[in-house]
Design an enzyme around this catalytic site. Structure first.
Site, short mmCIF file in Angstrom:
data_model
loop_
_atom_site.label_atom_id
_atom_site.label_comp_id
_atom_site.label_asym_id
_atom_site.label_seq_id
_atom_site.Cartn_x
_atom_site.Cartn_y
_atom_site.Cartn_z
N ARG A 32 -27.06 -21.61 17.90
CA ARG A 32 -26.11 -20.91 18.68
C ARG A 32 -24.91 -21.79 18.74
O ARG A 32 -23.82 -21.56 18.84
CB ARG A 32 -26.78 -20.47 20.04
CG ARG A 32 -25.58 -20.10 21.23
CD ARG A 32 -26.02 -19.27 22.33
NE ARG A 32 -27.32 -19.75 22.91
CZ ARG A 32 -27.70 -20.85 23.45
NH1 ARG A 32 -26.64 -21.68 23.69
NH2 ARG A 32 -28.99 -21.11 23.82
N TYR A 56 -4.80 -2.39 20.22
CA TYR A 56 -6.15 -1.70 19.73
C TYR A 56 -6.79 -1.16 20.83
O TYR A 56 -6.92 -1.67 21.88
CB TYR A 56 -6.99 -2.80 18.98
CG TYR A 56 -8.36 -2.55 18.75
CD1 TYR A 56 -8.54 -1.61 17.54
CD2 TYR A 56 -9.26 -2.95 19.40
CE1 TYR A 56 -9.81 -1.30 17.18
CE2 TYR A 56 -10.70 -2.74 18.93
CZ TYR A 56 -10.91 -1.90 17.84
OH TYR A 56 -12.27 -1.61 17.38
N ASP A 86 -3.11 -10.91 17.34
CA ASP A 86 -4.33 -10.48 16.78
C ASP A 86 -3.78 -10.16 15.64
O ASP A 86 -3.02 -9.40 15.16
CB ASP A 86 -4.65 -8.93 17.46
CG ASP A 86 -5.73 -8.46 16.82
OD1 ASP A 86 -5.95 -8.35 15.59
OD2 ASP A 86 -6.84 -7.54 17.46
N LYS A 137 -12.48 -6.33 9.35
CA LYS A 137 -11.52 -5.67 8.59
C LYS A 137 -11.36 -6.49 7.16
O LYS A 137 -12.28 -6.30 6.42
CB LYS A 137 -10.39 -5.40 9.40
CG LYS A 137 -10.85 -4.93 10.81
CD LYS A 137 -11.60 -3.70 10.93
CE LYS A 137 -12.26 -3.21 12.15
NZ LYS A 137 -11.22 -3.37 13.42
#
Ligand SMILES: *Cc1c(COP(=O)(O)O)cnc(C)c1O
Length: 397
Positions: A66, A119, A192, A217
């Protein structure tokens, strides 16, 4: 394999300067052959914990996945290099990255400016999640620097959140202008960069403080993996984010990090073809009688074209357009293409079509972020351009 947190500042593991062209970095940054085996691609370290040589005796800085994992570290080093930051962090999704950033930089009472056409998931995070933690938000037409300036003068603002090109209206934000306004106002500028990808645009070089990616994406590029990333210029902010990421745990798993890194190696050639095909699609739509408007920053008629030409190295694969016959016709067209697959998401090698009003942006219906009903969004893939044009002409006929 390089150790934790080594930056992508153009030096290879042995301290030799490395050529810094984008395509070279995409293939080599964070990806030196594995010293143990010579594997030319970073292996998938599908492991949760690491043997220690005596208590605290970490072999390569790794203790628990982690906190850090070698495959994820390879991806993070590559992203650092591609965005020209001091540090990158890879997450399980774009939303996990956004959540980590906002909970690191915001405290109850803080106010954030967000785009008018943010978004949908970003809007939902602000509207439905962060408001319960007393972080307020305000939609602003961020492609108008005067509107941003006025909003910054009204009240203290912790951060200005922008996308450019925006989703799904593909408006362009002048990153340099907003960076100057944010610096004056003491606000952080977050970009972004999902739609452009680091191949077409590097917001940190234009003055932004943090870059957000949905690596799901263009970076992943093959519609086969979810992921997110943060890249920052300031090492102190990088440290805070790494702490928060470890504390809250939304990390990218080793296989997801590996798939994303595999996608990144071909980002440059894919983006070139996405841009080429999208420009052809935009030109065809512009001349089509059924179409009332085409939103593509590569078109000289686009209001943000000049700024896009200044801050981007290409215009990308996203094209939106409006149809004369209205919403029902737009919905029907989305169901009539054969090559463009009807679906959400974007940025993969295959072309996608969608109706933002009823699909990706359904959650903003009735809000200030509502999108026009006659709007169709295309994620133009890298198939043969002629086939894509024919498919769209058929659907529009
Ligand atoms: C998809 C997307 C996100 C969210 O990313 P996920 O990987 O789906 O969590 C954020 N911003 C933009 C612009 C996106 O397209």
């Amino acid at each position: 394999m390089s150790g934790i947190g080594s930056g992508g500042g153009g030096m290879s593991g042995n301290g030799q300067p490395r050529p810094g062209g984008f395509e070279t970095l995409a293939i080599h940054a964070g990806q030196e052959p594995d010293p143990a085996t010579g594997a030319v691609v970073p292996p998938i370290y599908q492991v949760s914990t690491y043997a220690q040589d005596g208590v605290g005796g970490l072999r390569a800085g790794y203790e628990y996945s982690r906190t850090a994992n070698p495959t994820r570290a390879a991806l993070e080093e590559c992203l650092t290099a591609l965005e020209g930051g001091s540090r990158a962090l890879a997450f399980a999704s774009g939303m996990a990255a956004e959540d980590c950033l906002l909970r690191t930089i915001c405290r109850p009472g803080d106010h954030v400016l967000i785009p008018h056409d943010a978004y949908g998931g970003t809007y939902r995070l602000f509207d439905k999640v962060l408001t319960s933690w007393q972080v307020s938000y305000q939609p602003v037409p961020v492609s108008d620097p005067h509107a941003v300036k006025r909003a910054l003068e009204q009240r203290p603002v912790r951060a200005v959140w922008v996308e450019t090109p925006t989703n799904p209206l593909l408006s362009i934000v002048d990153i340099t202008a907003l960076a100057a306004l944010c610096a004056d106002a003491g606000a952080l500028l977050v970009v972004d960069n999902t739609f452009a990808s680091p191949y077409l645009q590097n917001p940190l070089a234009l003055g932004a403080d943090a870059v957000v990616h949905s690596t799901t994406k263009y970076l992943g590029g093959h519609s086969d993996v979810l992921g997110g990333a943060l890249v920052v210029a300031d090492p102190a902010l990088g440290e805070q984010l790494a702490f928060q990421q470890n504390a809250t745990g939304g990390v990218a798993g080793p296989f997801d990090a590996w798939l994303t890194l595999r996608g990144i190696r071909t980002l440059a050639v894919r983006m070139d073809r996405h841009s080429l095909n999208a420009a052809r699609v935009a030109d065809m739509l512009l001349a089509h009688p059924a179409v009332s408007g085409v939103l593509y920053p590569g078109l000289p008629s686009h209001p943000g074209h000049e700024i896009a030409a200044k801050q981007m190295r290409g215009y990308g694969g996203m094209v939106s357009f409006r149809v004369r016959a209205g919403e029902e016709a737009a919905v029907a067209i989305c169901g009539r293409t054969r090559l463009f697959t009807l679906g959400e998401s974007l940025g993969g090698v295959e072309s996608l079509i969608e109706h933002p009003g009823r699909m990706t942006h359904a959650s903003v219906a009735g809000s200030p972020l509502e999108v026009p009903g006659d709007l169709i969004r295309l994620s133009v893939g890298i198939e043969s351009g002629d086939d894509l044009l024919e498919d769209l002409r058929f659907a529009l006929s």
